[in-house]
Design an enzyme around this catalytic site. Structure first.
Site, PDB file in Angstrom:
ATOM      1  N   ASP A 102      -1.937   3.892  -4.567  1.00 49.28           N
ATOM      2  CA  ASP A 102      -2.705   3.031  -3.667  1.00 49.28           C
ATOM      3  C   ASP A 102      -2.106   1.631  -3.554  1.00 49.28           C
ATOM      4  OD1 ASP A 102      -4.845   2.607  -1.837  1.00 49.28           O
ATOM      5  OD2 ASP A 102      -5.814   1.388  -3.371  1.00 49.28           O
TER       6      ASP A 102
ATOM      7  N   LYS B 264      -0.751  10.746   1.149  1.00 48.83           N
ATOM      8  CA  LYS B 264       0.206  10.207   0.164  1.00 48.83           C
ATOM      9  C   LYS B 264      -0.161  10.628  -1.257  1.00 48.83           C
ATOM     10  CE  LYS B 264      -0.584   5.986   1.509  1.00 48.83           C
ATOM     11  NZ  LYS B 264      -1.455   6.220   2.669  1.00 48.83           N
TER      12      LYS B 264
ATOM     13  N   HIS C 158       0.855  -1.185   0.000  1.00 43.85           N
ATOM     14  CA  HIS C 158       0.000   0.000   0.000  1.00 43.85           C
ATOM     15  C   HIS C 158       0.892   1.235   0.000  1.00 43.85           C
ATOM     16  CE1 HIS C 158      -3.341   2.639   0.786  1.00 43.85           C
ATOM     17  NE2 HIS C 158      -2.770   3.086   1.897  1.00 43.85           N
TER      18      HIS C 158
ATOM     19  N   ARG D 281      17.493  14.529  13.072  1.00 40.74           N
ATOM     20  CA  ARG D 281      17.670  15.891  12.560  1.00 40.74           C
ATOM     21  C   ARG D 281      18.962  16.050  11.759  1.00 40.74           C
ATOM     22  NH1 ARG D 281      16.689  19.956  17.456  1.00 40.74           N
ATOM     23  NH2 ARG D 281      16.921  21.434  15.716  1.00 40.74           N
TER      24      ARG D 281
END
Length: 307
Positions: A175, A157, A136, A240
Site C-alpha cells: 500500500d 496489486k 502508493h 510486444r
C-alpha cells in the site's frame, strides 16, 4: 528528515563530555577532520560539518605549546559547529573542554577507531538525510530483484503480491512504500505500522510473517523495476517486442518501467516473475532476446541470398 546531535548520541552510543545547545541540528552527512584548523588555517573551514578528532589531531594538540593551544582553541570555537566527536576514547585537552563549555558546543566521545567513527557516522547520516518520498504500491523481492508494483486502486496489486509470496518470493511493503535515494540508488521500506502486513480486498489485513514465515518478508530492498498494472485498453498499442524502454523518475532517479495490461486469463504473478528473470538476464548478458531474433533473421537472409 531532521537529525539532531541528541539523535546521533542515542543511535551511535556516544559518550557526552560537554552538553551543547538543545536540538542542535546536523544538516550534512559530510565529516571534517580539523587538523588544518588546529594548525591555524581558516581560509576554508567546513564548520557546518560534524568535527571528528582522531589520533593525528590529538597528538598535534598534545605537542603544541600551552599558550598556542589556548589561542587555537579560542579561534576554533568562534565558529559554530554541530558537535565534536573524539575517537579512540582519547582524553580531550582541558582547553578544548573549557572553550566548548564557554560556547555551549557539544563534545562527544567514542571508543571506536577514527576510521570506524567516520564510516559509521557518514553511513548513518547518509541514510537519515537522504531525499525521501512515499509512493502508493507494493514492493516485492522477486528472484533478488526489487519490483515496485503500481497502478490504480483496486487493480489487483496486493492480490498479485500475495500470489508471489505464495510462490516463495518476499514482501517488503504493501500500500505505502517509503523510498529513499542514497548515492543514486533507490531503497524502499515499509512504514512501521504496516510492516509485514498485506491488505486483500474481501479478506482484510493478512499478517504475512505469521502465515508464511519470517523468510517471506524483507525490511528493505533496492528498487530495480516498476511494474504498472492497468486495465486492458483495446485502442492502445502495447509494446510486444520490448524495444522501447519506458522509465519512471523517482527522486530524480530513472527506473525502468513495464506497463502490464490486465484482462481475464493473464497470470500476473508469472508475468512479473518473467520480468524479474529477464531483468537479471539483461544484467548478465549483453544480447537481448530482440537482438537475438534480429541476428537470426539477418543470418537467414544472408543464407537465402547465397542460394
Amino acid at each position: 528528515m531532521k537529525i539532531t546531535v541528541e539523535d546521533i548520541i542515542k543511535d551511535l552510543e556516544l559518550e557526552v563530555l560537554v552538553q551543547g545547545e538543545k536540538d542542535k541540528e546536523i544538516k550534512t552527512s559530510d565529516i571534517n577532520r580539523p587538523g588544518l584548523q588546529f594548525a591555524g588555517f581558516y581560509s576554508y573551514f567546513a564548520n557546518s560539518r560534524v568535527q571528528v578528532i582522531g589520533n593525528a589531531e590529538w597528538s598535534f594538540l598534545k605537542n603544541m605549546p600551552v599558550e598556542l593551544i589556548r589561542k587555537r582553541m579560542k579561534k576554533f570555537f568562534e565558529f559554530d559547529t554541530p558537535c565534536i566527536i573524539i575517537a579512540r576514547d582519547l582524553e580531550p585537552h582541558p582547553q578544548l573542554i573549557k572553550n566548548a563549555k564557554l560556547h555551549k558546543r557539544w563534545v562527544l566521545r567514542s571508543k571506536l577507531l577514527t576510521t570506524k567513527v567516520v564510516t559509521k557516522l557518514m553511513n548513518y547520516l547518509d541514510a537519515k538525510l537522504a531525499p525521501e518520498t512515499r509512493m502508493h504500491g507494493v514492493l516485492v523481492d522477486v528472484y533478488g530483484i526489487g519490483m515496485l508494483i503500481t497502478g490504480e486502486s483496486g487493480i489487483g496489486k496486493s492480490e498479485t503480491a500475495l500470489e508471489l509470496i505464495k510462490r516463495g518470493h518476499r514482501l517488503v511493503a504493501d500500500d505505502a512504500v517509503d523510498i529513499k535515494e542514497i548515492d543514486g540508488v533507490l531503497r524502499g521500506t515499509s512504514p512501521y505500522i504496516t510492516s509485514g502486513m498485506l491488505e486483500v480486498r474481501g479478506m482484510g489485513i493478512i499478517d504475512i510473517p505469521a502465515l508464511y514465515g519470517l523468510s517471506s518478508v524483507l525490511q528493505k530492498k533496492t528498487i530495480h523495476l516498476v511494474i504498472y498494472l492497468e486495465q486492458w485498453k483495446p485502442d492502445r498499442n502495447y509494446d510486444r517486442l520490448g524495444i522501447d524502454d519506458d522509465f519512471l523518475e523517482i527522486l530524480n532517479v530513472p527506473v525502468k518501467k513495464l506497463t502490464v495490461p490486465i484482462r481475464p486469463g493473464r497470470n500476473l504473478a508469472v508475468i512479473i516473475e518473467a520480468a524479474a528473470a529477464n531483468y537479471r538476464y539483461g544484467l548478465m548478458c549483453k544480447v537481448s532476446p530482440v537482438e537475438t531474433i534480429n541476428n537470426r533473421m539477418e543470418s537467414m537472409v544472408r543464407n537465402e541470398s547465397k542460394r
